[in-house]
Design a protein around this motif. Sequence first.
Motif, PDB file in Angstrom:
ATOM      1  N   THR A  37       0.840  -1.195   0.000  1.00 17.11           N
ATOM      2  CA  THR A  37       0.000   0.000   0.000  1.00 17.11           C
ATOM      3  C   THR A  37       0.879   1.250   0.000  1.00 17.11           C
ATOM      4  OG1 THR A  37      -1.711  -1.176   1.240  1.00 17.11           O
ATOM      5  CG2 THR A  37      -1.844   1.230   1.192  1.00 17.11           C
ATOM      6  N   ASP A  38       0.598   2.128  -0.958  1.00 17.52           N
ATOM      7  CA  ASP A  38       1.296   3.411  -1.081  1.00 17.52           C
ATOM      8  C   ASP A  38       0.626   4.387  -0.104  1.00 17.52           C
ATOM      9  OD1 ASP A  38       2.316   5.850  -1.820  1.00 17.52           O
ATOM     10  OD2 ASP A  38       1.842   5.654  -3.948  1.00 17.52           O
ATOM     11  N   LEU A  39       1.247   4.617   1.039  1.00 17.14           N
ATOM     12  CA  LEU A  39       0.557   5.323   2.123  1.00 17.14           C
ATOM     13  C   LEU A  39       0.335   6.802   1.825  1.00 17.14           C
ATOM     14  CD1 LEU A  39       2.357   3.638   5.155  1.00 17.14           C
ATOM     15  CD2 LEU A  39       0.015   3.241   4.372  1.00 17.14           C
ATOM     16  N   GLN A  40       1.265   7.445   1.155  1.00 15.18           N
ATOM     17  CA  GLN A  40       1.136   8.899   0.924  1.00 15.18           C
ATOM     18  C   GLN A  40       0.886   9.266  -0.538  1.00 15.18           C
ATOM     19  OE1 GLN A  40       4.570  10.891   2.567  1.00 15.18           O
ATOM     20  NE2 GLN A  40       4.152  10.188   4.652  1.00 15.18           N
ATOM     21  N   GLY A  41       1.033   8.302  -1.456  1.00 18.60           N
ATOM     22  CA  GLY A  41       0.977   8.597  -2.884  1.00 18.60           C
ATOM     23  C   GLY A  41       2.366   8.864  -3.431  1.00 18.60           C
ATOM     24  N   GLY A  42       2.597   8.455  -4.670  1.00 22.70           N
ATOM     25  CA  GLY A  42       3.891   8.710  -5.302  1.00 22.70           C
ATOM     26  C   GLY A  42       4.987   7.742  -4.920  1.00 22.70           C
ATOM     27  N   ALA A  43       4.632   6.601  -4.337  1.00 23.55           N
ATOM     28  CA  ALA A  43       5.646   5.625  -3.946  1.00 23.55           C
ATOM     29  C   ALA A  43       6.149   4.852  -5.156  1.00 23.55           C
ATOM     30  CB  ALA A  43       5.081   4.647  -2.917  1.00 23.55           C
ATOM     31  N   ASN A  44       7.273   4.182  -4.966  1.00 28.80           N
ATOM     32  CA  ASN A  44       7.790   3.218  -5.938  1.00 28.80           C
ATOM     33  C   ASN A  44       8.325   2.038  -5.143  1.00 28.80           C
ATOM     34  OD1 ASN A  44       8.822   2.508  -8.774  1.00 28.80           O
ATOM     35  ND2 ASN A  44      10.681   2.315  -7.531  1.00 28.80           N
ATOM     36  N   VAL A  45       7.987   0.817  -5.583  1.00 26.08           N
ATOM     37  CA  VAL A  45       8.546  -0.370  -4.939  1.00 26.08           C
ATOM     38  C   VAL A  45       9.253  -1.202  -6.003  1.00 26.08           C
ATOM     39  CG1 VAL A  45       8.127  -2.384  -3.490  1.00 26.08           C
ATOM     40  CG2 VAL A  45       6.637  -0.383  -3.278  1.00 26.08           C
ATOM     41  N   GLY A  46      10.561  -1.266  -5.934  1.00 29.85           N
ATOM     42  CA  GLY A  46      11.328  -2.158  -6.796  1.00 29.85           C
ATOM     43  C   GLY A  46      11.222  -3.571  -6.255  1.00 29.85           C
ATOM     44  N   VAL A  47      10.864  -4.529  -7.125  1.00 21.57           N
ATOM     45  CA  VAL A  47      10.621  -5.901  -6.668  1.00 21.57           C
ATOM     46  C   VAL A  47      11.340  -6.887  -7.574  1.00 21.57           C
ATOM     47  CG1 VAL A  47       8.867  -7.655  -6.166  1.00 21.57           C
ATOM     48  CG2 VAL A  47       8.311  -5.245  -5.851  1.00 21.57           C
ATOM     49  N   LEU A  48      12.021  -7.858  -6.955  1.00 22.86           N
ATOM     50  CA  LEU A  48      12.533  -9.028  -7.664  1.00 22.86           C
ATOM     51  C   LEU A  48      11.920 -10.269  -7.023  1.00 22.86           C
ATOM     52  CD1 LEU A  48      16.303  -8.049  -8.044  1.00 22.86           C
ATOM     53  CD2 LEU A  48      14.647  -8.326  -9.902  1.00 22.86           C
ATOM     54  N   LEU A  49      11.639 -11.283  -7.847  1.00 25.45           N
ATOM     55  CA  LEU A  49      10.994 -12.503  -7.370  1.00 25.45           C
ATOM     56  C   LEU A  49      11.810 -13.713  -7.820  1.00 25.45           C
ATOM     57  CD1 LEU A  49       7.334 -11.649  -8.497  1.00 25.45           C
ATOM     58  CD2 LEU A  49       8.261 -11.413  -6.190  1.00 25.45           C
ATOM     59  N   TYR A  50      11.987 -14.681  -6.916  1.00 26.48           N
ATOM     60  CA  TYR A  50      12.735 -15.914  -7.206  1.00 26.48           C
ATOM     61  C   TYR A  50      11.947 -17.097  -6.657  1.00 26.48           C
ATOM     62  CZ  TYR A  50      16.413 -12.454  -7.707  1.00 26.48           C
ATOM     63  OH  TYR A  50      17.133 -11.364  -8.105  1.00 26.48           O
ATOM     64  N   ASN A  51      12.005 -18.225  -7.332  1.00 26.61           N
ATOM     65  CA  ASN A  51      11.498 -19.474  -6.775  1.00 26.61           C
ATOM     66  C   ASN A  51      12.320 -19.764  -5.513  1.00 26.61           C
ATOM     67  OD1 ASN A  51      11.100 -22.162  -6.087  1.00 26.61           O
ATOM     68  ND2 ASN A  51      11.187 -22.914  -8.209  1.00 26.61           N
ATOM     69  N   ALA A  52      11.663 -19.738  -4.357  1.00 25.81           N
ATOM     70  CA  ALA A  52      12.393 -19.842  -3.088  1.00 25.81           C
ATOM     71  C   ALA A  52      13.077 -21.203  -2.932  1.00 25.81           C
ATOM     72  CB  ALA A  52      11.440 -19.609  -1.914  1.00 25.81           C
ATOM     73  N   ASP A  53      12.557 -22.223  -3.618  1.00 31.06           N
ATOM     74  CA  ASP A  53      13.118 -23.564  -3.463  1.00 31.06           C
ATOM     75  C   ASP A  53      14.265 -23.827  -4.430  1.00 31.06           C
ATOM     76  OD1 ASP A  53      11.206 -24.238  -1.446  1.00 31.06           O
ATOM     77  OD2 ASP A  53       9.714 -24.437  -3.045  1.00 31.06           O
ATOM     78  N   LEU A  54      14.401 -22.970  -5.429  1.00 32.91           N
ATOM     79  CA  LEU A  54      15.473 -23.116  -6.418  1.00 32.91           C
ATOM     80  C   LEU A  54      15.623 -21.759  -7.098  1.00 32.91           C
ATOM     81  CD1 LEU A  54      17.315 -25.416  -7.449  1.00 32.91           C
ATOM     82  CD2 LEU A  54      15.743 -25.641  -9.371  1.00 32.91           C
ATOM     83  N   THR A  55      16.493 -20.919  -6.507  1.00 28.67           N
ATOM     84  CA  THR A  55      16.484 -19.507  -6.889  1.00 28.67           C
ATOM     85  C   THR A  55      17.039 -19.234  -8.284  1.00 28.67           C
ATOM     86  OG1 THR A  55      18.561 -19.233  -5.681  1.00 28.67           O
ATOM     87  CG2 THR A  55      16.534 -18.611  -4.526  1.00 28.67           C
ATOM     88  N   VAL A  56      17.552 -20.265  -8.951  1.00 28.15           N
ATOM     89  CA  VAL A  56      17.992 -20.053 -10.334  1.00 28.15           C
ATOM     90  C   VAL A  56      16.788 -19.810 -11.249  1.00 28.15           C
ATOM     91  CG1 VAL A  56      18.023 -22.462 -11.118  1.00 28.15           C
ATOM     92  CG2 VAL A  56      19.716 -20.837 -12.000  1.00 28.15           C
ATOM     93  N   GLU A  57      15.592 -20.114 -10.767  1.00 27.95           N
ATOM     94  CA  GLU A  57      14.364 -19.732 -11.471  1.00 27.95           C
ATOM     95  C   GLU A  57      13.927 -18.395 -10.915  1.00 27.95           C
ATOM     96  OE1 GLU A  57      11.062 -22.458 -11.118  1.00 27.95           O
ATOM     97  OE2 GLU A  57       9.813 -21.284 -12.466  1.00 27.95           O
ATOM     98  N   ARG A  58      13.724 -17.410 -11.800  1.00 30.03           N
ATOM     99  CA  ARG A  58      13.422 -16.068 -11.331  1.00 30.03           C
ATOM    100  C   ARG A  58      12.472 -15.318 -12.261  1.00 30.03           C
ATOM    101  NH1 ARG A  58      19.021 -15.031 -12.012  1.00 30.03           N
ATOM    102  NH2 ARG A  58      19.149 -16.529 -10.328  1.00 30.03           N
ATOM    103  N   TYR A  59      11.961 -14.195 -11.747  1.00 34.75           N
ATOM    104  CA  TYR A  59      11.079 -13.340 -12.542  1.00 34.75           C
ATOM    105  C   TYR A  59      11.736 -12.997 -13.871  1.00 34.75           C
ATOM    106  CZ  TYR A  59       8.740  -9.167 -14.237  1.00 34.75           C
ATOM    107  OH  TYR A  59       8.106  -8.256 -15.045  1.00 34.75           O
ATOM    108  N   ASN A  60      10.941 -13.044 -14.937  1.00 35.98           N
ATOM    109  CA  ASN A  60      11.457 -12.760 -16.270  1.00 35.98           C
ATOM    110  C   ASN A  60      10.588 -11.706 -16.947  1.00 35.98           C
ATOM    111  OD1 ASN A  60      11.580 -13.361 -19.368  1.00 35.98           O
ATOM    112  ND2 ASN A  60      13.459 -14.186 -18.505  1.00 35.98           N
ATOM    113  N   MET A  61      11.179 -10.520 -17.116  1.00 34.79           N
ATOM    114  CA  MET A  61      10.446  -9.408 -17.715  1.00 34.79           C
ATOM    115  C   MET A  61       9.972  -9.724 -19.142  1.00 34.79           C
ATOM    116  SD  MET A  61      11.307  -6.731 -20.039  1.00 34.79           S
ATOM    117  CE  MET A  61      12.935  -6.036 -19.801  1.00 34.79           C
ATOM    118  N   PRO A  62      10.846 -10.220 -20.035  1.00 33.44           N
ATOM    119  CA  PRO A  62      10.361 -10.465 -21.405  1.00 33.44           C
ATOM    120  C   PRO A  62       9.225 -11.484 -21.481  1.00 33.44           C
ATOM    121  CG  PRO A  62      12.758 -10.405 -21.375  1.00 33.44           C
ATOM    122  CD  PRO A  62      12.309 -10.404 -19.944  1.00 33.44           C
ATOM    123  N   ASP A  63       9.332 -12.578 -20.742  1.00 32.79           N
ATOM    124  CA  ASP A  63       8.267 -13.585 -20.824  1.00 32.79           C
ATOM    125  C   ASP A  63       6.961 -13.043 -20.254  1.00 32.79           C
ATOM    126  OD1 ASP A  63      10.010 -15.313 -21.997  1.00 32.79           O
ATOM    127  OD2 ASP A  63      10.251 -16.641 -20.272  1.00 32.79           O
TER     128      ASP A  63
END
Lengths: 217, 241
Positions: free
Chosen positions: B31-57
């Motif tokens: 939740t953006d409490l005041q407005g104008g926030a930015n949250v940079g996020v990366l995601l990985y398979n926690a059980d095998l982190t070589v699998e990760r979020y893929n922007m192009p796909d």
Amino acid sequence: MATFILTESPLVAADAVYRQVVNAGDHWSHLIKAGQTLRILDLEGNQAADTLFYDAHDTNNRYSASDTIRHQGALYLTTGTKLISTEGDVLLTIVADTCGRHDTLGGACSRESNTMRYAHEKESMHACRDSFIRGAQECGCGHDFGKRDITCNINFFMNVPVTPEGGLTFADGVSAPGRYVELRAERDVLALISNCPQLNNPCNGWNPTPVEVLIWD
Amino acid sequence: MFQSGPIFTRTLDHAGLWSGVISRGKTLRLTDLQGGANVGVLLYNADLTVERYNMPDTLKGQHTYQLTHPHCLHSDMGRLLASITADTAGWHDTACGCSDAAQVAAKYGKKSYQSGHNEFHRNGRECFLIELAKWGLGKRDLVPNLNLFSKVTADEAGVLTFVPGNSPAGAYVDLRLEMNTLVVLNTCQHPLDPDPVYHPRPVKLEVFPAQPVALTDTCINSRPENLRAAENTAAYHALRD
């Protein structure tokens, strides 16, 4: 339709110190020394040359799609674009381009993503990320160089327009036989190409074809 | 929507950073409490982190340049890491990456801990690397990240424009995790935010317990690509469970 800026090169093929044809579906890797110029030549037109670049002396420092996009404040690559690394360094500069637009959003096909994008039974089809993995394993960067190092790549000769409303489309190719892109290495870089074998969309006209790589001192 | 309150709540002030494993089925609300926030996020398979979020796909699979409900977040293995089950901001960027030390110093000046204490100037890249290190990950694992709450448009020539005001105070986005996921995030300002003042906005994190996923789920059924990726994810779980 945006106007593409086309820039021809003064270099002639006879003076190249290295020439190699990369067939469709093949991978290729090579060291490009600082100051050398790499040309990727689309021999038959609308082929997607999926390409990754690494700092040859520190492969943790590699081509970054998002850093490149942000640095130039624009999505597409053409003459003048600097290819920026994850450490914020300029790896190469595009110094000539007779195609006019290259994609850095679309990434590489994989057997796994083909099942997602097209159909589960497409899993058996040859795909770029497997070629990249083979290229990484064979390039001499060490036995651990592999999937973690295969990041979001450039697709030379591919056109993936974004609309102002935020849509993303796969348009007809803008390349043609004999068109090329040329990059000057700003430091010693390792280049890794997967010449795309994708048969499921029109990015290469359902007919993957060879590209040629040339290097000048 | 949720049958009970959050099982975890945290507010990130200034340029906050956080990482944690959230198991599949649970929902992370930001939740953006005041407005104008930015949250940079990366995601990985926690059980095998070589699998990760893929922007192009993620973009290709949904024929979109921007993310909102009912989009899904795809891994590089043809599977789903998360689904955007609710969104009141409407546009989230995933192409522009994160700020780095040189950029923050050039744009906002340097403010060290000595002079600013905990309001010293951080940047997105270093925040990611700090949290990644705690899970055995590092520079090789940095890939294009999400920028939640931030809108960046592209014109016909591909030239980018940051659109201020995309996220009002109270805007929230819900991410339902589709596999056990390592979430790495920070609240540094978007690297293209033209605001000349360094003031990352506060963001509330809440995690809600898992809810049953209906076969009619709007995210998974929003595109055939998402359904096939969900089927791939289900097959992955079937082999592991």
